[in-house]
Design an enzyme around this catalytic site. Structure first.
Site, PDB file in Angstrom:
ATOM      1  CB  SER A 148      -8.378   0.118   4.670  1.00 16.98           C
ATOM      2  OG  SER A 148      -9.234  -0.104   5.730  1.00 16.98           O
ATOM      3  CG  ASP A 199      -6.052  -7.198   1.342  1.00 19.03           C
ATOM      4  OD1 ASP A 199      -6.762  -7.792   2.879  1.00 19.03           O
ATOM      5  OD2 ASP A 199      -6.419  -6.194   1.274  1.00 19.03           O
ATOM      6  CG  HIS A 226      -5.346  -3.697   3.943  1.00 14.78           C
ATOM      7  ND1 HIS A 226      -6.587  -3.959   3.278  1.00 14.78           N
ATOM      8  CD2 HIS A 226      -6.078  -2.531   4.852  1.00 14.78           C
ATOM      9  CE1 HIS A 226      -7.747  -2.804   3.433  1.00 14.78           C
ATOM     10  NE2 HIS A 226      -7.143  -2.421   4.634  1.00 14.78           N
TER      11      HIS A 226
END
Length: 248
Positions: A148, A199, A226
């Site tokens: 991320s 995701d 995610h």
């Protein structure tokens, strides 16, 4: 008498001229010393490097790869809502240590126990920061794990210094659209493109960009979002270890 006065006048002019030269030289010397002091201060400020908090579980006996080579170190970054403690709580550090890997998780500047650092406000600063981390930890060509938000650090470092990494594990990193297919195609670092099948935003976006990397594998974690490592830690660990074990 006039001649004596003339000589005296010349003598006084000579003394005055010498005094003026002395003052001028002193001012130049002081200015030079000030410039030197200023330059030294700037050098020290430029050389100042931010402290970094890290977590590490002592590794077991060093193992070797499939070709008998030393197993690479693993450096784990984190997402915006997490810190290095995430990898400790998930058991990732302990798992890797048990497999003979030296694994280190760090708190990025401004997160967890690492103070903010002005240098990471720019792309060049973030690249320099990761270079500083590798040198400080004594890591030579580690595998870089980037989920991320940490893509803002990892991706520019990968493109600029991919030869300093043995491998790259991307977990739906942000910023993949900031670079072109041609830039990715120049990177020869073995890469694992890992994401959760739920995701549908960053996971699929990262895949579309990172698939241009010449040496890559794709692993999709089922029923995971995610932060797929939180949703399905066993599946995540299986994919991570599989990638590490098959690295040359």
């Amino acid at each position: 008498m006039p001649l004596t006065r003339s000589r005296l006048g010349l003598l006084l002019l000579g003394v005055l001229f010498t005094f003026l030269l002395y003052l001028l030289h002193g001012q130049r010397s002081a200015g030079t010393r000030a410039d030197e002091a200023s330059a030294t201060a700037r050098t020290r400020m430029a050389a100042a490097e931010p402290p970094v908090f890290c977590r590490e579980v002592p590794a077991g006996p060093r193992g070797s790869g499939t070709d008998g080579s030393r197993r690479p170190d693993v450096l784990l970054l984190h997402g915006q809502a997490f810190t290095s403690k995430t990898w400790e709580a998930l058991g990732t550090l302990a798992l890797l240590a048990g497999e003979g890997y030296r694994a280190v998780a760090i708190d990025l500047p401004g997160y967890g126990d690492s103070p903010p650092a002005e240098m990471v406000a720019t792309v060049q600063g973030r690249v320099a920061f990761l270079d500083h981390v590798l040198r400080t930890l004594g890591m030579q060509r580690p595998v870089l794990v980037s989920p991320s938000m940490s893509g803002r650090f990892a991706l520019p470092f990968l493109l600029a210094h991919g030869d300093q990494l043995s491998g790259f594990v991307s977990i739906a990193p942000v910023g993949t659209k900031d670079y072109t297919a041609e830039q990715y195609q120049r990177v020869q670092t073995p890469t694992l493109i890992l994401y959760g099948d739920r995701d549908t935003r960053l996971g699929s976006q990262a895949l579309q960009s990172l698939r241009h990397l010449p040496v890559h594998r794709v692993a999709v974690v089922p029923d995971a979002g995610h932060a797929c490592y939180l949703d399905k830690p066993e599946d995540f660990h299986r994919a991570l270890l599989g990638f590490l074990r098959h690295m040359k």
